[in-house]
Design a protein around this motif. Sequence first.
Motif, PDB file in Angstrom:
ATOM      1  N   ALA A  99       0.840  -1.207   0.000  1.00  0.00           N
ATOM      2  CA  ALA A  99       0.000   0.000   0.000  1.00  0.00           C
ATOM      3  C   ALA A  99       0.870   1.250   0.000  1.00  0.00           C
ATOM      4  N   MET A 100       1.946   1.249   0.772  1.00  0.00           N
ATOM      5  CA  MET A 100       2.833   2.411   0.805  1.00  0.00           C
ATOM      6  C   MET A 100       3.576   2.582  -0.512  1.00  0.00           C
ATOM      7  N   ARG A 101       3.915   1.486  -1.159  1.00  0.00           N
ATOM      8  CA  ARG A 101       4.580   1.602  -2.459  1.00  0.00           C
ATOM      9  C   ARG A 101       3.623   2.250  -3.466  1.00  0.00           C
ATOM     10  N   ARG A 102       2.356   1.868  -3.371  1.00  0.00           N
ATOM     11  CA  ARG A 102       1.348   2.435  -4.255  1.00  0.00           C
ATOM     12  C   ARG A 102       1.201   3.951  -4.026  1.00  0.00           C
ATOM     13  N   MET A 103       1.451   4.383  -2.792  1.00  0.00           N
ATOM     14  CA  MET A 103       1.331   5.796  -2.455  1.00  0.00           C
ATOM     15  C   MET A 103       2.588   6.584  -2.787  1.00  0.00           C
ATOM     16  N   GLY A 104       3.609   5.885  -3.269  1.00  0.00           N
ATOM     17  CA  GLY A 104       4.826   6.580  -3.678  1.00  0.00           C
ATOM     18  C   GLY A 104       5.958   6.525  -2.670  1.00  0.00           C
TER      19      GLY A 104
END
Length: 416
Positions: free
Chosen positions: A328-333
């Motif tokens: 999820a954090m990777r998706r948020m950048g």
Amino acid sequence: MPLIDTQCRTHKHSTRTSNRLFDGGGLFLEARESGSRLWRLKFRLHGKERILALGKYPEVPLSEARKARDKAKRLISQGIDPVAQQRAAKDARTVAAQNTFELTSQRWMTKKAPSWTEKHADKVRIRLRKHVYPYVGHRPIEDITTPELLSVLTRMEDRGIIDTAHRVRSYCEQIYAYAISTGIASRNVASDLRGALPERTTSNYATLKDPADLRRLLKACDTDTGELRTIIALRLSIMLFQRPGEIRAMEWEEVDLDKALWTIPPAHMKLRKKQKESNKTEPHTVPLPRQAVELLMELVPHTHGGRYVFGGTRKSKAPLSDGTINKAMRRMGFGRDMITAHGFRHLASTELNETLQWHGDVIESQLSHQGTDKIRGIYNKAKYLKQRVKMMQVWADYLDDLKASTGEAKPISAQF
């Protein structure tokens, strides 16, 4: 008269004539009713007649049978029984087949399993299966040489997984110690490889160092369109800073929303198996700030009927999968070099110590660290609970202030 190969090829079982063709020196070819033709050597040793099996014709041709006869007769001349020697060699091969590295390691794991957690046992099993068994698993453990085992470790070194290589070497050393204690190995070749690998490079879990990045992450949680349970799990990871596995596996029966407490049982804590199973080990109590209670209330309509707070559905039998929060954090950048789910523990510890100036013992207790007095740390129930209730609310408010601000959040003094 010595035999010729034609006689051997045409020799068949008969009920009217002898089924043995003698070549000389006690060597004969015996035809069986089944159709097989077997080489045998008849000899006397210590006053007793003996029969030695030398193989099946034509797999063992006449010339090889004669060589085997001559070798056996040299032993007999020295008073050595070739039948007993043959039986001992067969037994040795049987023992070797039963004591391959893989089979020995499995017996070792069975012996160690009662003192291991299931998670640790799985890691050991997977690492051996992936990195060792394909290369030396089938080999008798006594026959594996130091260079052979080194090549196994070098493969991992070449792939850059140095830490795994060190762990595997340690497993192998323990497996060999077990093998030596049970009499199936005479030398610990894994011990010879101490120092053969490069030193491990230790690194802490990545964590955010700039308050602006933390503010950006908090705001991203508000605007992300991902699954509700994942976003709430991420927000609670920041707010409660417990271990990722404990967050993911949070169960509704552990949560008391009225008292604003989350009680993690020893079975779900990071402890040795013996400590997990001890009735003296107390659970870890996590005070829930007002914001955490509100987030959990959001999940009640979705998962409260099931076991896990972050289960997929009301009837879900599995917790949130490993890696979901990081994804999820990777998706948020936020890349893995910036932050991991475990990094929130370091982030909260640093901010509470340096910015919010809370006492280190209170923070360590909230982190469920055992400290120097491990026994007291494990068995001390609800340590600093009153202080931690206040601290957790201060931390949640600090996060809200940081998210709402355009600059740095104002430090909040804390009294211990």
